[in-house]
Design an enzyme around this catalytic site. Sequence first.
Site, short mmCIF file in Angstrom:
data_model
loop_
_atom_site.label_atom_id
_atom_site.label_comp_id
_atom_site.label_asym_id
_atom_site.label_seq_id
_atom_site.Cartn_x
_atom_site.Cartn_y
_atom_site.Cartn_z
N HIS A 18 46.76 61.66 68.83
CA HIS A 18 47.19 61.10 70.34
C HIS A 18 48.38 63.06 70.21
O HIS A 18 48.03 63.58 71.41
CB HIS A 18 49.02 60.26 70.42
CG HIS A 18 48.05 59.18 70.18
ND1 HIS A 18 48.11 58.13 68.85
CD2 HIS A 18 46.58 58.87 71.03
CE1 HIS A 18 47.90 56.85 69.17
NE2 HIS A 18 46.80 56.75 70.81
N LYS A 42 53.49 40.69 74.41
CA LYS A 42 52.92 41.38 72.88
C LYS A 42 53.87 41.82 72.39
O LYS A 42 54.60 42.45 72.29
CB LYS A 42 52.07 42.43 73.34
CG LYS A 42 50.70 41.72 74.34
CD LYS A 42 49.28 42.93 74.22
CE LYS A 42 48.46 42.66 75.63
NZ LYS A 42 47.59 44.23 75.94
N ARG A 91 36.78 58.40 72.09
CA ARG A 91 36.04 59.58 70.51
C ARG A 91 35.01 58.74 70.22
O ARG A 91 34.71 59.73 69.68
CB ARG A 91 37.43 58.21 69.41
CG ARG A 91 38.66 58.91 69.34
CD ARG A 91 39.23 57.67 68.41
NE ARG A 91 39.98 56.44 69.51
CZ ARG A 91 40.63 55.38 69.30
NH1 ARG A 91 41.31 55.45 67.86
NH2 ARG A 91 40.64 54.95 69.64
N SER A 129 45.29 53.52 65.22
CA SER A 129 46.62 53.13 65.49
C SER A 129 46.35 52.29 64.69
O SER A 129 47.08 51.80 63.51
CB SER A 129 47.15 53.52 66.35
OG SER A 129 47.70 54.30 67.26
P1 ADP Z 1 45.40 51.73 74.47
O1 ADP Z 1 46.06 50.91 73.23
O2 ADP Z 1 45.41 52.06 75.81
O3 ADP Z 1 44.42 52.34 74.34
P2 ADP Z 1 46.49 53.92 72.04
O4 ADP Z 1 47.90 54.09 71.65
O5 ADP Z 1 45.21 53.42 71.39
O6 ADP Z 1 46.55 53.18 73.73
O7 ADP Z 1 46.09 55.33 72.91
C1 ADP Z 1 46.20 55.73 73.64
C2 ADP Z 1 45.64 56.86 74.04
O8 ADP Z 1 44.28 57.59 72.95
C3 ADP Z 1 43.40 56.52 74.15
O9 ADP Z 1 43.41 56.57 75.47
C4 ADP Z 1 43.33 56.51 73.75
O10 ADP Z 1 41.03 56.48 73.44
C5 ADP Z 1 42.90 57.75 72.83
N1 ADP Z 1 43.12 58.08 70.73
C6 ADP Z 1 43.46 57.23 70.40
N2 ADP Z 1 43.40 57.66 69.31
C7 ADP Z 1 42.43 59.27 69.35
C8 ADP Z 1 42.07 60.20 68.42
N3 ADP Z 1 42.18 60.15 67.21
N4 ADP Z 1 41.86 61.05 69.61
C9 ADP Z 1 41.75 60.54 70.20
N5 ADP Z 1 41.97 60.20 71.46
C10 ADP Z 1 42.56 59.16 70.49
#
Ligand code: ADP
Length: 156
Positions: A18, A42, A91, A129
């Site tokens: 992120h 949630k 990703r 995450s």
């Molecule tokens: P959500 O629950 O909305 O998917 P996340 O917190 O999991 O939220 O992710 C937020 C954004 O960051 C999403 O667009 C996700 O694809 C991106 N993201 C998560 N991990 C990575 C990573 N390792 N590299 C690039 N983008 C990422």
Amino acid sequence: MKKIALFPGSFDPFTKGHEDIVLRGLNLFDEVVIGIGNNANKKRYFPVEMIKELIESTFLDTDRVKVITYDDLTARIAREVGAKFLLRGLRNTTDFEYENGISQVNRFVYEEIETVFLITSPHLAPISSSIIRDLHRYGQNVDNFLPYNLPKPTIA
Ligand code: ADP
């Protein structure tokens, strides 16, 4: 006019993947607002206020990153903070399928919104995450995957 992007996500927790999207977003936009979605229905693993503070501590050296929490439609929040862009990371094809649908719906809610996708930096692609939550749940140190150190649990 300032070019503002909203980077929405659960950030449970906010990872180095992120952080990379935010830093690269700063090359494209004047300001990146990190929006931590906190759906009251949630249950989160990491408390939202803790993650907000940790993200703020990560970007202390710039005033071009803001952090907010919200419980509403993402596109509505974008309009509220003056963001015409949503920033998202991709990703893999699973991310793409999901993002494709969501970006269409966001335009239905806020016609002018444009979603900008950044392809993950290869060395950060495996970081998610949900994997970090699993490692942490079983007592594994996860600081290597995060741009900050998690506070040590206090023993009562
Ligand atoms: P959500 O629950 O909305 O998917 P996340 O917190 O999991 O939220 O992710 C937020 C954004 O960051 C999403 O667009 C996700 O694809 C991106 N993201 C998560 N991990 C990575 C990573 N390792 N590299 C690039 N983008 C990422």
